[in-house]
Design a protein around this motif. Structure first.
Motif, PDB file in Angstrom:
ATOM      1  N   ASP A  39      42.745  10.902  46.664  1.00  0.00           N
ATOM      2  CA  ASP A  39      43.625  10.746  45.507  1.00  0.00           C
ATOM      3  C   ASP A  39      44.127  12.101  45.020  1.00  0.00           C
ATOM      4  O   ASP A  39      45.318  12.262  44.731  1.00  0.00           O
ATOM      5  CB  ASP A  39      42.885  10.015  44.384  1.00  0.00           C
ATOM      6  N   VAL A  40      43.237  13.083  44.947  1.00  0.00           N
ATOM      7  CA  VAL A  40      43.641  14.430  44.520  1.00  0.00           C
ATOM      8  C   VAL A  40      44.673  14.993  45.491  1.00  0.00           C
ATOM      9  O   VAL A  40      45.687  15.559  45.074  1.00  0.00           O
ATOM     10  CB  VAL A  40      42.409  15.362  44.413  1.00  0.00           C
ATOM     11  N   ALA A  42      46.713  13.319  47.400  1.00  0.00           N
ATOM     12  CA  ALA A  42      47.969  12.573  47.248  1.00  0.00           C
ATOM     13  C   ALA A  42      48.739  13.069  46.024  1.00  0.00           C
ATOM     14  O   ALA A  42      49.970  13.227  46.074  1.00  0.00           O
ATOM     15  CB  ALA A  42      47.683  11.079  47.132  1.00  0.00           C
ATOM     16  N   GLN A  43      48.015  13.326  44.952  1.00  0.00           N
ATOM     17  CA  GLN A  43      48.664  13.859  43.752  1.00  0.00           C
ATOM     18  C   GLN A  43      49.224  15.254  44.018  1.00  0.00           C
ATOM     19  O   GLN A  43      50.303  15.604  43.546  1.00  0.00           O
ATOM     20  CB  GLN A  43      47.688  13.883  42.588  1.00  0.00           C
ATOM     21  N   TYR A  44      48.487  16.059  44.780  1.00  0.00           N
ATOM     22  CA  TYR A  44      48.963  17.397  45.143  1.00  0.00           C
ATOM     23  C   TYR A  44      50.265  17.282  45.934  1.00  0.00           C
ATOM     24  O   TYR A  44      51.231  17.996  45.667  1.00  0.00           O
ATOM     25  CB  TYR A  44      47.903  18.138  45.965  1.00  0.00           C
ATOM     26  N   ALA A  46      52.483  14.911  45.958  1.00  0.00           N
ATOM     27  CA  ALA A  46      53.581  14.480  45.087  1.00  0.00           C
ATOM     28  C   ALA A  46      54.044  15.628  44.192  1.00  0.00           C
ATOM     29  O   ALA A  46      55.257  15.830  44.002  1.00  0.00           O
ATOM     30  CB  ALA A  46      53.147  13.287  44.240  1.00  0.00           C
ATOM     31  N   SER A  47      53.106  16.375  43.659  1.00  0.00           N
ATOM     32  CA  SER A  47      53.465  17.504  42.793  1.00  0.00           C
ATOM     33  C   SER A  47      54.171  18.599  43.587  1.00  0.00           C
ATOM     34  O   SER A  47      55.117  19.217  43.097  1.00  0.00           O
ATOM     35  CB  SER A  47      52.214  18.075  42.127  1.00  0.00           C
ATOM     36  N   GLU A  70      44.921  21.634  42.558  1.00  0.00           N
ATOM     37  CA  GLU A  70      44.256  20.870  43.612  1.00  0.00           C
ATOM     38  C   GLU A  70      42.902  21.489  43.944  1.00  0.00           C
ATOM     39  O   GLU A  70      41.885  20.785  44.045  1.00  0.00           O
ATOM     40  CB  GLU A  70      45.115  20.821  44.878  1.00  0.00           C
TER      41      GLU A  70
END
Length: 185
Positions: A39-40, A42-44, A46-47, A70
């Motif tokens: 999840d981390v 994936a967020q990285y 996207a960011s 991240e």
């Protein structure tokens, strides 16, 4: 107080909280850890895609910020998973390295002496955070040593009190003292 001083004080407070045991490891399962890491990441991703829409040094600052977040998030996960002092150290390093990387990238908007000064300030803030982390480690060790000394002194006094008793009362007193002060049988 400058932004650098605020950041240093925040890191010092975080380190003290971790060292003093205010942040306890949750010891969640390996599958939960792996899912949280995914999840981390994936967020990285996207960011970082949002950063890719920028250009120049603004993009570099954005990427450094996202990478730092991240790295910190992954270090938090590892620390919360293990609760290990080694992981705590990695977390502290991730925090001050991430702050340094962003601050250093911001310096690239400057030129000449102002840029050099900005880079020295960023490096100084990182070095001070490292020193604070090292100090906190030593403080934690000293606190641990003091706690052990206190426990031994309290145990010795409790045993002296037990010596005034006899029979089962003395046995109960000694067993209780050993349990309270973490002494082996």
């Amino acid at each position: 107080m400058t932004r650098t001083q605020h950041a240093t004080h925040a890191l010092l407070a975080l380190t003290a909280a971790l060292v003093c045991g205010m942040a306890q490891a949750s010891n969640y399962s390996k599958p939960v850890l792996d899912a949280a890491r995914d999840d981390v990441k994936a967020q990285y991703k996207a960011s970082k895609e949002a950063c890719d829409k920028m250009s120049g040094n603004a993009k570099d600052i954005c990427v450094a910020d996202v990478k730092g977040k991240e790295k910190i998030a992954l270090a938090w996960l590892d620390y919360n998973y293990s609760g290990d002092a080694k992981e705590q150290l990695k977390l502290n390093e991730a925090v001050y390295d991430a702050r340094y990387d962003v601050a250093n990238e911001k310096c690239d908007d400057l030129a000449g002496e102002p840029k050099d000064l900005c880079q020295r300030e960023a490096k100084t803030a990182r070095d001070k955070a490292k020193a604070d982390a090292k100090l906190n480690k030593k403080v934690a060790s000293a606190v641990d040593d003091a706690e052990v000394a206190h426990m031994k002194a309290d145990y010795k006094l409790a045993i002296e009190r037990c010596d005034t008793l006899s029979g089962d009362k003395k046995d109960v007193c000694v067993a209780s003292a050993k349990a309270r002060y973490h002494e082996r049988w």
